[in-house]
Design a protein around this motif. Structure first.
Motif, short mmCIF file in Angstrom:
data_model
loop_
_atom_site.label_atom_id
_atom_site.label_comp_id
_atom_site.label_asym_id
_atom_site.label_seq_id
_atom_site.Cartn_x
_atom_site.Cartn_y
_atom_site.Cartn_z
N ASP A 138 -27.62 22.68 -65.76
CA ASP A 138 -26.78 21.49 -65.93
C ASP A 138 -27.40 20.46 -66.87
O ASP A 138 -26.80 19.42 -67.11
CB ASP A 138 -26.58 20.78 -64.57
CG ASP A 138 -25.78 21.61 -63.59
OD1 ASP A 138 -25.15 22.58 -64.05
OD2 ASP A 138 -25.82 21.30 -62.40
N LEU A 139 -28.58 20.73 -67.37
CA LEU A 139 -29.28 19.71 -68.17
C LEU A 139 -28.75 19.66 -69.60
O LEU A 139 -28.18 20.63 -70.10
CB LEU A 139 -30.77 20.02 -68.21
CG LEU A 139 -31.49 20.03 -66.86
CD1 LEU A 139 -32.93 20.46 -67.05
CD2 LEU A 139 -31.41 18.65 -66.20
N SER A 140 -29.00 18.55 -70.26
CA SER A 140 -28.67 18.45 -71.69
C SER A 140 -29.65 19.33 -72.48
O SER A 140 -30.68 19.76 -71.95
CB SER A 140 -28.80 17.00 -72.16
OG SER A 140 -30.17 16.66 -72.32
N GLY A 141 -29.31 19.59 -73.74
CA GLY A 141 -30.17 20.44 -74.57
C GLY A 141 -31.59 19.92 -74.66
O GLY A 141 -32.56 20.68 -74.55
N GLY A 142 -31.74 18.61 -74.84
CA GLY A 142 -33.08 18.03 -74.98
C GLY A 142 -33.86 18.06 -73.67
O GLY A 142 -35.06 18.32 -73.65
N GLU A 143 -33.14 17.78 -72.56
CA GLU A 143 -33.81 17.85 -71.25
C GLU A 143 -34.29 19.27 -70.97
O GLU A 143 -35.40 19.49 -70.50
CB GLU A 143 -32.83 17.40 -70.15
CG GLU A 143 -32.50 15.92 -70.17
CD GLU A 143 -31.30 15.55 -69.30
OE1 GLU A 143 -31.15 14.35 -69.02
OE2 GLU A 143 -30.51 16.45 -68.93
#
Ligand SMILES: Nc1ncnc2c1ncn2[C@@H]1O[C@H](COP(=O)(O)OP(=O)(O)OP(=O)(O)O)[C@@H](O)[C@H]1O
Length: 257
Positions: A138-143
Motif C-alpha cells: 500500500d505504500l507510495s513508490g518512494g516509501e
C-alpha cells in the motif's frame, strides 16, 4: 570488510554480449558509483557480481571465487537492493524488512534478539520505523523504495550493492539515502551503487565507474571521470560542471549532436 575483484568479466543474455572486458578491484570503505546511459550494462554487471547471472572471467570476493562461495555466505557478505522491485505479498513493513535477516537464519529457526535489533536499526536508518505496521504493497513508490533499502540494510553485510536507490525519492530523501550510503562506507563497508544523477555521483561517490556499451570506459574520482568530453561521448549530452567550494553540480544542458 570485503573486497570484490572483477577480472575480464563478461555476460551474455539471450546470446547477446551485454557486458564485456570488465576489470576493477572494489575495496572496502568507499562508495563506488556505476554510471552510464540506459542499456550500458550497469544492472547486469551488478547482478553478475552477486552471482545472479552467469558470467565469464573471474569474480572474487575476498580472494574467493564467487562460484565457489556457498549461497548463504555470499548472501551474508553482499546485500542487494534491486532496481524498482515490485512487491507481490501484502506483508507489513516490519516483516518485509525482517526478510533481510534470512541469510543469517538456520532453517526453521526463530529470529534472535540480535536479528530483531538489526531489523530495528535498519528501520531507523532508512527512516521507515514509523511505517512498520503499514502493508508494504500500500505504500507510495518512494516509501516502498526506502523500505526495500531497509531490508538490504538489515542484512548488515560488509558489502551493499544498490541498483538506482534514488529512483522515486524526493530530493530530501535522496540526500538522506546518499548520506546513509556514505555513512555505511565510512563505517568500513563497500558500497557499490548504480546512479543516474550525475550531481549525486560527483558529490557522494569516492570513485565512479563510467560504463558504455557493456564495459567500463573510465574509472576514477568523480570529476576526473565525469568530464564534459566524456559526457558528450558517452551520453551524447552537453553539461555544465560547476564547483562551489566543496559542492559540485553537474547539469545536463542539451543534446550534443
Ligand atoms: N534477458 C535479456 N536478454 C537479452 N538482452 C537483455 C536481457 N536483459 C537485459 N538485456 C539487455 O542488456 C543490456 C544491458 O541491460 P542493463 O539492464 O544491464 O542496462 P543498464 O545499464 O542497467 O540500463 P538502465 O540504465 O536502463 O537501467 C540492455 O541492452 C538490455 O536490453
Amino acid at each position: 570488510m570485503v573486497t570484490i575483484a572483477l577480472s575480464d568479466v563478461g555476460v551474455s543474455l539471450g546470446r547477446r554480449p551485454v557486458v564485456h572486458d570488465v576489470n576493477a578491484v572494489l575495496a572496502p570503505g568507499a562508495v563506488v558509483g556505476i554510471v552510464g546511459p540506459n542499456g550500458a550494462g550497469k544492472s547486469t554487471l551488478l547482478r553478475a557480481t552477486l552471482g545472479l547471472v552467469a558470467s565469464t572471467g573471474s569474480i572474487c570476493v575476498d580472494d574467493v571465487p564467487l562460484a565457489r562461495m556457498a549461497r548463504g555466505v555470499a548472501a551474508r557478505t553482499l546485500a542487494y537492493l534491486p532496481q524498482g522491485q515490485t512487491l507481490h505479498w501484502p506483508l507489513t513493513v516490519e516483516r518485509l524488512v525482517t526478510l533481510g535477516r534470512l541469510p543469517h537464519l538456520a532453517p526453521m529457526s526463530r529470529l534472535s534478539d540480535a536479528d530483531a535489533a538489526a531489523v530495528e536499526r535498519a528501520l531507523e536508518r532508512a527512516g521507515v520505523a514509523d511505517l512498520r505496521e503499514r502493508i508494504a504493497t500500500d505504500l507510495s513508490g518512494g516509501e516502498r523504495a526506502r523500505v526495500l533499502l531497509a531490508r538490504a540494510l538489515a542484512v548488515e553485510a560488509p558489502g551493499l550493492l544498490a541498483d538506482e536507490p534514488l529512483a522515486s525519492l524526493d530530493p530530501g530523501h535522496q540526500i538522506d539515502v546518499m548520506d546513509l550510503l556514505r555513512a555505511e562506507a565510512r563505517g568500513g563497508a563497500l558500497v557499490v551503487t548504480v546512479l543516474h544523477d550525475l550531481t549525486m555521483a560527483a558529490r557522494y561517490c569516492d570513485r565512479v565507474l563510467l560504463m558504455d556499451a557493456g564495459t567500463i570506459v573510465a574509472d576514477g574520482v568523480p570529476l576526473d571521470v565525469l568530464t564534459p568530453e566524456r559526457l558528450r561521448a558517452v551520453y551524447g549530452i552537453t553539461a555544465t560542471i560547476e564547483r562551489f567550494g566543496e559542492t559540485v553540480t553537474i547539469v545536463p544542458t542539451g543534446r550534443a549532436y
